[in-house]
Design an enzyme around this catalytic site. Structure first.
Site, PDB file in Angstrom:
ATOM      1  N   SER A 138      -2.682   7.204  -4.594  1.00  0.00           N
ATOM      2  CA  SER A 138      -2.986   7.322  -3.170  1.00  0.00           C
ATOM      3  C   SER A 138      -4.091   8.354  -3.024  1.00  0.00           C
ATOM      4  O   SER A 138      -4.261   9.233  -3.878  1.00  0.00           O
ATOM      5  CB  SER A 138      -1.746   7.781  -2.396  1.00  0.00           C
TER       6      SER A 138
ATOM      7  N   TYR B  43       5.879  12.677  -0.436  1.00  0.00           N
ATOM      8  CA  TYR B  43       4.942  11.648  -0.889  1.00  0.00           C
ATOM      9  C   TYR B  43       3.809  12.273  -1.698  1.00  0.00           C
ATOM     10  O   TYR B  43       3.465  11.794  -2.790  1.00  0.00           O
ATOM     11  CB  TYR B  43       4.392  10.906   0.324  1.00  0.00           C
TER      12      TYR B  43
END
Length: 274
Positions: free
Chosen positions: A150, A163
């Site tokens: 990401s 995350y």
């Protein structure tokens, strides 16, 4: 048979993709199939989506094998990858794509949620990657490993503590694996997506490139296919000298800051002003 010599057909290249019942994983499985790979894949959320992925792979003339996997069930991760590789008969490319998010500040994150995110995105990924690495080493013909991380593996974002921790950890694992597997002619790279339109509401009928995002230099979200194309390149012979890299496929988000890109509501930042 020509001139008394029989020409053997080269075996098909093989790939495994995790989380290919939708989104980036599905697009990646199809891109690899178009490039000539037989594809084994795991799925979690949608049996219908998994069946569609398999049907599309087969429509491209490639073999498809699918297996349900919940990467929070850590003991099941390694056997699942081993089973898919056995079904394919070999392994040339492994793509780790599974990932989930959580929107909560660090001080409000429960340990249960923290553990779920870390197990799904990092611990389960470690077990899948470790198994795939061992299979590629045993195959003795090199290989490709690509990990979907990401933009938040590079830049933090408020409310994304668990995350970000999982993706930063995954990015470090990629770089370490790239060093450790280099002697086996196995490349290991990451693809770090920005905002990708994989979960649009049913009422949104615009193409992602028609959805305005003033805070992104390219001005719109990306598509799963745009991520899959980069993964397919990194899995191809053309990327033979790329390893340990993390490719930001984010419409320029990293240049703006992950926080700013989604909070800017106008294009005034484009103006040169005193």
């Amino acid at each position: 048979m020509t001139g008394g010599l029989q020409h053997a057909t080269a075996p098909a290249r093989t790939a495994i993709v995790t989380g290919a019942d939708s989104g980036i994983g599905k697009a990646t499985a199809l891109a690899l199939a178009r490039d000539g790979h037989d594809v084994g894949f795991t799925w979690h959320d949608s049996a219908e989506g998994a069946a569609d992925t398999a049907a599309q792979i087969e429509s491209l003339g490639r073999r498809a094998h699918r297996l349900w996997l919940d990467t929070t069930d850590l003991p099941s991760c390694a056997p699942a990858i081993g089973q898919l590789a056995a079904s394919l008969g070999s392994l040339d490319v492994f793509v780790n794509n599974v990932g989930v998010g959580l929107m909560a500040s660090v001080v409000e994150t429960t340990y249960e949620d923290w553990q779920r995110i870390l197990d799904t995105n990092l611990n389960g990924a470690f077990l899948c990657l470790q198994t795939a690495a061992r299979l590629l080493q045993a195959g003795g013909r090199g290989g490709r490993m690509v990990v979907v991380t990401s933009i938040h593996a590079h830049q933090p974002r408020v409310g994304y503590g668990a995350y970000c921790a999982s993706k930063f950890g995954l990015d470090g694992l990629v770089k370490t694996l790239a060093l450790e597997l280099s002697g086996d002619a196995i490349t290991v790279n990451a693809v770090a997506p920005g905002e990708i339109a994989t979960h649009l509401p049913p009422e949104e009928t615009r193409h992602p490139h028609q959805i305005p995002r003033p805070g992104l230099p390219l001005g719109h979200p990306g598509t799963a296919a745009e991520i899959a194309d980069v993964i397919a390149f990194l899995a191809s012979p053309s990327a033979s000298y790329v390893t340990g890299a993390s490719w930001e496929v984010d419409g320029g988000m990293a240049q703006m800051g992950a926080q700013a890109s989604s909070h800017l509501t106008s294009n005034r930042w484009r103006e040169a002003r005193r």
